[in-house]
Design an enzyme around this catalytic site. Structure first.
Site, PDB file in Angstrom:
ATOM      1  N   ARG A  13      -3.899  -6.118   8.353  1.00  0.00           N
ATOM      2  CA  ARG A  13      -3.046  -5.316   7.476  1.00  0.00           C
ATOM      3  C   ARG A  13      -1.827  -6.159   7.131  1.00  0.00           C
ATOM      4  O   ARG A  13      -1.356  -6.955   7.938  1.00  0.00           O
ATOM      5  CB  ARG A  13      -2.602  -4.046   8.198  1.00  0.00           C
ATOM      6  CG  ARG A  13      -1.683  -3.183   7.350  1.00  0.00           C
ATOM      7  CD  ARG A  13      -1.177  -1.986   8.119  1.00  0.00           C
ATOM      8  NE  ARG A  13      -0.282  -1.200   7.280  1.00  0.00           N
ATOM      9  CZ  ARG A  13       0.468  -0.211   7.725  1.00  0.00           C
ATOM     10  NH1 ARG A  13       0.429   0.127   8.998  1.00  0.00           N
ATOM     11  NH2 ARG A  13       1.256   0.448   6.900  1.00  0.00           N
ATOM     12  N   HIS A  14      -1.290  -5.972   5.943  1.00  0.00           N
ATOM     13  CA  HIS A  14      -0.060  -6.660   5.542  1.00  0.00           C
ATOM     14  C   HIS A  14       1.080  -6.350   6.519  1.00  0.00           C
ATOM     15  O   HIS A  14       1.056  -5.368   7.250  1.00  0.00           O
ATOM     16  CB  HIS A  14       0.356  -6.247   4.121  1.00  0.00           C
ATOM     17  CG  HIS A  14       0.669  -4.790   3.998  1.00  0.00           C
ATOM     18  ND1 HIS A  14       1.861  -4.250   4.420  1.00  0.00           N
ATOM     19  CD2 HIS A  14      -0.064  -3.767   3.521  1.00  0.00           C
ATOM     20  CE1 HIS A  14       1.854  -2.955   4.194  1.00  0.00           C
ATOM     21  NE2 HIS A  14       0.687  -2.627   3.645  1.00  0.00           N
ATOM     22  N   GLY A  15       2.100  -7.191   6.490  1.00  0.00           N
ATOM     23  CA  GLY A  15       3.282  -6.979   7.326  1.00  0.00           C
ATOM     24  C   GLY A  15       4.132  -5.821   6.829  1.00  0.00           C
ATOM     25  O   GLY A  15       3.937  -5.288   5.736  1.00  0.00           O
ATOM     26  N   TRP A  19       9.262  -0.097   2.100  1.00  0.00           N
ATOM     27  CA  TRP A  19       8.840   1.296   1.989  1.00  0.00           C
ATOM     28  C   TRP A  19       8.234   1.807   3.288  1.00  0.00           C
ATOM     29  O   TRP A  19       8.321   2.997   3.574  1.00  0.00           O
ATOM     30  CB  TRP A  19       7.876   1.477   0.824  1.00  0.00           C
ATOM     31  CG  TRP A  19       8.573   1.572  -0.516  1.00  0.00           C
ATOM     32  CD1 TRP A  19       9.861   1.191  -0.801  1.00  0.00           C
ATOM     33  CD2 TRP A  19       8.031   2.087  -1.718  1.00  0.00           C
ATOM     34  NE1 TRP A  19      10.132   1.430  -2.124  1.00  0.00           N
ATOM     35  CE2 TRP A  19       9.022   1.981  -2.714  1.00  0.00           C
ATOM     36  CE3 TRP A  19       6.801   2.605  -2.073  1.00  0.00           C
ATOM     37  CZ2 TRP A  19       8.829   2.386  -4.020  1.00  0.00           C
ATOM     38  CZ3 TRP A  19       6.591   3.009  -3.388  1.00  0.00           C
ATOM     39  CH2 TRP A  19       7.596   2.904  -4.347  1.00  0.00           C
ATOM     40  N   GLN A  26       3.093   4.221  -0.361  1.00  0.00           N
ATOM     41  CA  GLN A  26       2.980   3.049  -1.228  1.00  0.00           C
ATOM     42  C   GLN A  26       1.770   3.121  -2.151  1.00  0.00           C
ATOM     43  O   GLN A  26       1.911   2.945  -3.347  1.00  0.00           O
ATOM     44  CB  GLN A  26       2.924   1.766  -0.386  1.00  0.00           C
ATOM     45  CG  GLN A  26       4.238   1.513   0.315  1.00  0.00           C
ATOM     46  CD  GLN A  26       4.260   0.206   1.065  1.00  0.00           C
ATOM     47  OE1 GLN A  26       4.915  -0.730   0.619  1.00  0.00           O
ATOM     48  NE2 GLN A  26       3.569   0.139   2.178  1.00  0.00           N
ATOM     49  N   ARG A  65       2.235  -7.122  -1.457  1.00  0.00           N
ATOM     50  CA  ARG A  65       2.552  -7.125  -0.023  1.00  0.00           C
ATOM     51  C   ARG A  65       1.441  -7.765   0.795  1.00  0.00           C
ATOM     52  O   ARG A  65       1.706  -8.464   1.769  1.00  0.00           O
ATOM     53  CB  ARG A  65       2.894  -5.721   0.465  1.00  0.00           C
ATOM     54  CG  ARG A  65       1.791  -4.675   0.321  1.00  0.00           C
ATOM     55  CD  ARG A  65       2.368  -3.282   0.581  1.00  0.00           C
ATOM     56  NE  ARG A  65       1.389  -2.218   0.540  1.00  0.00           N
ATOM     57  CZ  ARG A  65       1.064  -1.514  -0.520  1.00  0.00           C
ATOM     58  NH1 ARG A  65       1.634  -1.782  -1.691  1.00  0.00           N
ATOM     59  NH2 ARG A  65       0.176  -0.533  -0.439  1.00  0.00           N
ATOM     60  N   GLU A  89      -5.037  -0.922  -1.542  1.00  0.00           N
ATOM     61  CA  GLU A  89      -4.820   0.282  -0.742  1.00  0.00           C
ATOM     62  C   GLU A  89      -5.346   1.507  -1.476  1.00  0.00           C
ATOM     63  O   GLU A  89      -5.451   1.504  -2.714  1.00  0.00           O
ATOM     64  CB  GLU A  89      -3.329   0.456  -0.427  1.00  0.00           C
ATOM     65  CG  GLU A  89      -2.986   1.646   0.463  1.00  0.00           C
ATOM     66  CD  GLU A  89      -3.669   1.678   1.819  1.00  0.00           C
ATOM     67  OE1 GLU A  89      -4.922   1.650   1.879  1.00  0.00           O
ATOM     68  OE2 GLU A  89      -2.944   1.771   2.824  1.00  0.00           O
ATOM     69  N   ASP A  91      -5.539   4.757  -3.402  1.00  0.00           N
ATOM     70  CA  ASP A  91      -4.643   5.290  -4.434  1.00  0.00           C
ATOM     71  C   ASP A  91      -4.159   6.666  -3.981  1.00  0.00           C
ATOM     72  O   ASP A  91      -4.969   7.530  -3.648  1.00  0.00           O
ATOM     73  CB  ASP A  91      -5.412   5.392  -5.751  1.00  0.00           C
ATOM     74  CG  ASP A  91      -4.545   5.776  -6.933  1.00  0.00           C
ATOM     75  OD1 ASP A  91      -3.413   6.267  -6.733  1.00  0.00           O
ATOM     76  OD2 ASP A  91      -5.012   5.608  -8.067  1.00  0.00           O
ATOM     77  N   GLY A 153      -3.270  -0.607   5.448  1.00  0.00           N
ATOM     78  CA  GLY A 153      -3.549   0.238   6.603  1.00  0.00           C
ATOM     79  C   GLY A 153      -4.768   1.129   6.474  1.00  0.00           C
ATOM     80  O   GLY A 153      -5.654   1.121   7.333  1.00  0.00           O
ATOM     81  N   ILE A 154      -4.861   1.899   5.405  1.00  0.00           N
ATOM     82  CA  ILE A 154      -5.969   2.840   5.267  1.00  0.00           C
ATOM     83  C   ILE A 154      -7.244   2.109   4.846  1.00  0.00           C
ATOM     84  O   ILE A 154      -8.332   2.384   5.364  1.00  0.00           O
ATOM     85  CB  ILE A 154      -5.610   3.964   4.266  1.00  0.00           C
ATOM     86  CG1 ILE A 154      -4.325   4.689   4.714  1.00  0.00           C
ATOM     87  CG2 ILE A 154      -6.766   4.949   4.125  1.00  0.00           C
ATOM     88  CD1 ILE A 154      -4.354   5.244   6.137  1.00  0.00           C
TER      89      ILE A 154
END
Length: 193
Positions: A13-15, A19, A26, A65, A89, A91, A153-154
């Site tokens: 996952r991105h850092g 937000w 996001q 990101r 990610e 929507d 994340g998702i």
């Protein structure tokens, strides 16, 4: 689809983003990485260096990101970073940019370290988990070699569910978080920290 049909994967996952810190949804919007987010990418870099991912395909979500995280991880290496919109990610429709605290969901919010999953399933005008699963299945079916995936994340949770041949309802049972790497091989998932 089962993991035996999917090449070896490292899923990241991105850092942390601005937000994430402020508690805003996001989705497809972009928010810059925080200094902590850049530090988390550095941690992921060290994990991947120890794992030796030479010869692996590197594929990132095109969202800034995730791509920024990928660049931080692989900077200074002679590595090509491909992008694929399948790794974007989920929507969240009209909830994009809104504060999580102001949003209402029905039933069990399914709390995780990545926030309440119900926010993503019930987002007004959003993609929903069924469509996200179809997108992740299509992506994984197209992989032909071991890969490092930098995503969100998702979407990370759904990619891992599909690769592990788990039902969508098991999403809240999977570990999450930033600054970690999920290794999937031979039907098992290992969290590398």
């Amino acid at each position: 689809m089962s993991l035996s049909q999917v090449p070896e994967l490292y899923v990241l996952r991105h850092g942390q983003t601005e937000w994430n810190v402020s508690g805003r949804m996001q989705g497809r919007a972009n928010s810059p990485l925080t200094p902590k987010g850049i530090e988390q990418a550095g941690i992921q870099r060290k994990i991947l260096e120890a794992a030796d991912v030479s010869g692996f395909e590197i594929v990132s979500s095109p969202q800034l990101r995730a791509l920024h995280t990928a660049v931080e991880i692989f900077k200074g290496m002679a590595t090509e970073i491909a992008t694929d919109a399948h790794l974007c990610e989920i929507d969240v429709g009209n909830w994009q940019g809104r504060y999580r605290a102001e949003l209402q969901v029905e039933g069990d919010p399914k709390l995780t370290v990545d926030g309440p999953l119900a926010l993503y399933e019930q987002a007004d005008g959003g993609e929903g988990f069924a469509a996200l699963r179809v997108r992740c299945e299509a992506f994984l079916c197209g992989l032909t070699k071991p890969s490092v995936l930098i995503t969100h994340g998702i979407t990370s949770r759904m990619l891992r569910l599909v690769a592990l041949d788990l039902p969508t309802e098991a999403m809240s049972d999977l570990p999450g978080g930033q600054g970690v790497v999920f290794h999937l091989k031979d039907g098992t998932q290992t969290v590398l920290t």
